[in-house]
Scaffold this motif. Sequence first.
Motif, PDB file in Angstrom:
ATOM      1  N   ASN A  32      45.844  33.375  47.934  1.00 29.84           N
ATOM      2  CA  ASN A  32      44.453  33.474  48.389  1.00 29.84           C
ATOM      3  C   ASN A  32      43.689  34.596  47.693  1.00 29.84           C
ATOM      4  OD1 ASN A  32      45.510  31.593  50.114  1.00 29.84           O
ATOM      5  ND2 ASN A  32      44.553  32.413  51.947  1.00 29.84           N
ATOM      6  N   ILE A  33      44.323  35.767  47.621  1.00 24.71           N
ATOM      7  CA  ILE A  33      43.659  36.914  46.993  1.00 24.71           C
ATOM      8  C   ILE A  33      43.437  36.674  45.500  1.00 24.71           C
ATOM      9  CG2 ILE A  33      44.184  39.265  46.210  1.00 24.71           C
ATOM     10  CD1 ILE A  33      44.905  40.016  48.995  1.00 24.71           C
ATOM     11  N   ALA A  34      44.329  35.878  44.900  1.00 25.74           N
ATOM     12  CA  ALA A  34      44.223  35.635  43.457  1.00 25.74           C
ATOM     13  C   ALA A  34      43.273  34.485  43.124  1.00 25.74           C
ATOM     14  CB  ALA A  34      45.611  35.324  42.889  1.00 25.74           C
ATOM     15  N   LEU A  35      42.763  33.785  44.121  1.00 26.90           N
ATOM     16  CA  LEU A  35      41.935  32.610  43.854  1.00 26.90           C
ATOM     17  C   LEU A  35      40.713  32.898  42.980  1.00 26.90           C
ATOM     18  CD1 LEU A  35      41.898  30.370  47.070  1.00 26.90           C
ATOM     19  CD2 LEU A  35      42.708  29.796  44.782  1.00 26.90           C
ATOM     20  N   PRO A  36      39.948  33.968  43.243  1.00 27.84           N
ATOM     21  CA  PRO A  36      38.793  34.226  42.367  1.00 27.84           C
ATOM     22  C   PRO A  36      39.179  34.380  40.896  1.00 27.84           C
ATOM     23  CG  PRO A  36      38.635  35.535  44.370  1.00 27.84           C
ATOM     24  CD  PRO A  36      39.998  34.925  44.373  1.00 27.84           C
ATOM     25  N   SER A  37      40.291  35.071  40.646  1.00 27.33           N
ATOM     26  CA  SER A  37      40.750  35.247  39.258  1.00 27.33           C
ATOM     27  C   SER A  37      41.199  33.925  38.653  1.00 27.33           C
ATOM     28  CB  SER A  37      41.901  36.259  39.196  1.00 27.33           C
ATOM     29  OG  SER A  37      41.495  37.517  39.687  1.00 27.33           O
ATOM     30  N   ALA A  38      41.930  33.135  39.445  1.00 19.39           N
ATOM     31  CA  ALA A  38      42.395  31.834  38.956  1.00 19.39           C
ATOM     32  C   ALA A  38      41.214  30.915  38.679  1.00 19.39           C
ATOM     33  CB  ALA A  38      43.327  31.203  39.983  1.00 19.39           C
ATOM     34  N   GLN A  39      40.202  30.971  39.534  1.00 19.83           N
ATOM     35  CA  GLN A  39      39.017  30.133  39.367  1.00 19.83           C
ATOM     36  C   GLN A  39      38.272  30.505  38.083  1.00 19.83           C
ATOM     37  OE1 GLN A  39      36.373  30.254  42.715  1.00 19.83           O
ATOM     38  NE2 GLN A  39      35.001  28.705  41.897  1.00 19.83           N
ATOM     39  N   ALA A  40      38.132  31.783  37.832  1.00 16.72           N
ATOM     40  CA  ALA A  40      37.449  32.223  36.615  1.00 16.72           C
ATOM     41  C   ALA A  40      38.237  31.830  35.366  1.00 16.72           C
ATOM     42  CB  ALA A  40      37.252  33.740  36.658  1.00 16.72           C
ATOM     43  N   ASP A  41      39.568  31.885  35.459  1.00 13.27           N
ATOM     44  CA  ASP A  41      40.424  31.585  34.312  1.00 13.27           C
ATOM     45  C   ASP A  41      40.443  30.091  33.991  1.00 13.27           C
ATOM     46  OD1 ASP A  41      42.197  31.866  32.261  1.00 13.27           O
ATOM     47  OD2 ASP A  41      43.938  32.300  33.505  1.00 13.27           O
ATOM     48  N   LEU A  42      40.576  29.258  35.035  1.00 11.24           N
ATOM     49  CA  LEU A  42      40.725  27.816  34.831  1.00 11.24           C
ATOM     50  C   LEU A  42      39.412  27.055  34.939  1.00 11.24           C
ATOM     51  CD1 LEU A  42      44.056  27.175  36.799  1.00 11.24           C
ATOM     52  CD2 LEU A  42      43.737  27.652  34.372  1.00 11.24           C
ATOM     53  N   GLY A  43      38.375  27.695  35.461  1.00  4.35           N
ATOM     54  CA  GLY A  43      37.051  27.101  35.471  1.00  4.35           C
ATOM     55  C   GLY A  43      36.831  25.980  36.450  1.00  4.35           C
ATOM     56  N   PHE A  44      37.474  26.008  37.619  1.00  7.31           N
ATOM     57  CA  PHE A  44      37.208  24.964  38.615  1.00  7.31           C
ATOM     58  C   PHE A  44      36.119  25.420  39.584  1.00  7.31           C
ATOM     59  CE2 PHE A  44      41.149  27.203  39.813  1.00  7.31           C
ATOM     60  CZ  PHE A  44      40.837  27.701  41.068  1.00  7.31           C
ATOM     61  N   SER A  45      35.539  24.462  40.305  1.00  4.52           N
ATOM     62  CA  SER A  45      34.366  24.722  41.138  1.00  4.52           C
ATOM     63  C   SER A  45      34.752  25.325  42.481  1.00  4.52           C
ATOM     64  CB  SER A  45      33.612  23.416  41.391  1.00  4.52           C
ATOM     65  OG  SER A  45      34.390  22.534  42.185  1.00  4.52           O
ATOM     66  N   ASP A  46      33.746  25.833  43.190  1.00  6.42           N
ATOM     67  CA  ASP A  46      33.973  26.369  44.536  1.00  6.42           C
ATOM     68  C   ASP A  46      34.473  25.271  45.466  1.00  6.42           C
ATOM     69  OD1 ASP A  46      33.161  28.839  43.715  1.00  6.42           O
ATOM     70  OD2 ASP A  46      31.156  28.708  44.572  1.00  6.42           O
ATOM     71  N   GLY A  56      50.007  40.008  46.835  1.00  5.17           N
ATOM     72  CA  GLY A  56      49.016  39.328  46.011  1.00  5.17           C
ATOM     73  C   GLY A  56      47.997  40.297  45.445  1.00  5.17           C
ATOM     74  N   GLY A  57      47.575  41.261  46.272  1.00  5.67           N
ATOM     75  CA  GLY A  57      46.618  42.253  45.802  1.00  5.67           C
ATOM     76  C   GLY A  57      47.183  43.130  44.702  1.00  5.67           C
ATOM     77  N   ILE A  58      48.412  43.596  44.891  1.00  2.76           N
ATOM     78  CA  ILE A  58      49.040  44.473  43.895  1.00  2.76           C
ATOM     79  C   ILE A  58      49.230  43.741  42.566  1.00  2.76           C
ATOM     80  CG2 ILE A  58      51.175  45.679  43.305  1.00  2.76           C
ATOM     81  CD1 ILE A  58      51.469  46.360  46.289  1.00  2.76           C
ATOM     82  N   LEU A  59      49.750  42.510  42.634  1.00  2.00           N
ATOM     83  CA  LEU A  59      50.017  41.761  41.409  1.00  2.00           C
ATOM     84  C   LEU A  59      48.723  41.387  40.686  1.00  2.00           C
ATOM     85  CD1 LEU A  59      52.893  39.444  42.683  1.00  2.00           C
ATOM     86  CD2 LEU A  59      53.089  41.350  41.087  1.00  2.00           C
ATOM     87  N   THR A  60      47.698  41.009  41.453  1.00  3.76           N
ATOM     88  CA  THR A  60      46.422  40.638  40.835  1.00  3.76           C
ATOM     89  C   THR A  60      45.768  41.846  40.179  1.00  3.76           C
ATOM     90  OG1 THR A  60      46.108  38.895  42.480  1.00  3.76           O
ATOM     91  CG2 THR A  60      44.177  39.559  41.232  1.00  3.76           C
TER      92      THR A  60
END
Length: 506
Positions: free
Chosen positions: A53-67, A178-182
Amino acid sequence: MTQSVTDGAPTGTVTAPPGQEQSPAQQSGKRWWILGVIGIAQLMVVLDATIVNIALPSAQADLGFSDGNRQWIVTAYALAFASLLLLGGRIADLFGRKPAFLVGVAGFAGASVLGGAANSFGMLVTARALQGVFGALLAPAALSLLNTTFTDAKERAKAFSVYGAIAGAGGAVGLLLGGILTDALDWRWTLYVNLVFAVVAFAGAWMLLGNHRDAAGAKLDLPGTVLVSAGLFSLVYGFSNAETHDWSSPQTWGFLIAGGLLLAAFTWWQTRAAHPLLPLRVLLDRNRGASFVAVLITGAGMFGVFLFLTYYLQLNLGFSPTKTGLAFLPMVAAMMVMAQVATTILVPRIGPKAVIPAGFALATVGMAWLTGIGLTSSYASAVLPQLILIGAGLGVVMPPAMAMATSGVAAADAGVASATVNTMQQVGGSIGTALLNTLAASAATRYMTDKNPADKLARAQSTIESYTTAFWWSAGFFAAGAVIAFLLYRRGVQQQDADGAPVVHM
């Protein structure tokens, strides 16, 4: 090993029949090593519900999927996990818990690697769904192994206090990790990290576990499997759609109705099947049924703590992902301490009828107290004491309820009983996700009705309104849990309905 069947109170002790002697693992100290292996595997499954969940914004920016597609990264895991849990539990009973555990661990690790290497939205969603599939095999195998490994009453209580604390605190650990790894590495490591857990769990299980096929003579109930899997899928999918669609949408109420009808048909079929997937004897005991309900309600109410408090800490108080995860640690500590107290001291001496409602009451007070947050509140005064109280309450509820939900189940039904516990927690979380998200969004909209949309202060206050609404409803869930637990649990210690499965004191 001895067995006593109780109906109101213990009535006697008989020697265990042939075939139920203690295994070598039960006769040696290595059962505590087995607990460590099971705990690592369970932590891997539970934290994956939140670590991404915490990594979702980063994953979204990387892979380019929509909200709009973002929710499927979470939903794909929940759908596969919830709908296949009972099947996974029965597979462990039929084909052996050790192979089910090993395949579950290896498959979960492989799916995690696939997700970490994802180069598209479709690949990541597929990986998350596969994690759910193998998690549905792993989770009930782990809990049933715990149930059949620890036979001494005191040792069983200690083991379940550890397991229950992991099950309850895993979500918070997921947020921290998740926070630490992200922050330190990359969002992909929220998936790759599962390899570390999997290697340790697989190696330990391979060396320590023996294989028992307690239901080897039975057959898989295919009609029951189809009915319950489709029913649970429809139920979780319907609640998930409530987050992105209106409750009046056919994609919400249609699937919810279909899920209810399919589960009703499944219940009817279980009374007629020669080899039922979920024998009704597992559900007939009053204390066990109360424990299933307690796990369901806890799953629904805990969502309000993890999701909305995460939003508040990051968006309103400006915490980083890592600092947010650290903020939940006092709750985890309180949960683990009270888990030991509740399972090893309170429930064995007082019984669940007083203890578990009291735990729900503590969590209710903590959640209600948490509604006092504001735009300028401090963590130390407006969040920390409340989190400790909520953690203490959930620690009193979760581990004892999980222990009693599987206590006294025949060895042949241990896997499916364990799967039912996990199913209740997962369905409860899905219900909480849908209801609290909808109620929170409605509260924010109502607050802004007569406000200027361009007013930043008003918009910020509307988020506080949404959080506190979710916290009040979570408090309501816990309060209902206190009343229901008090009404359902029997007085005294380890009492069982005569038509339920016998209580086995080991």
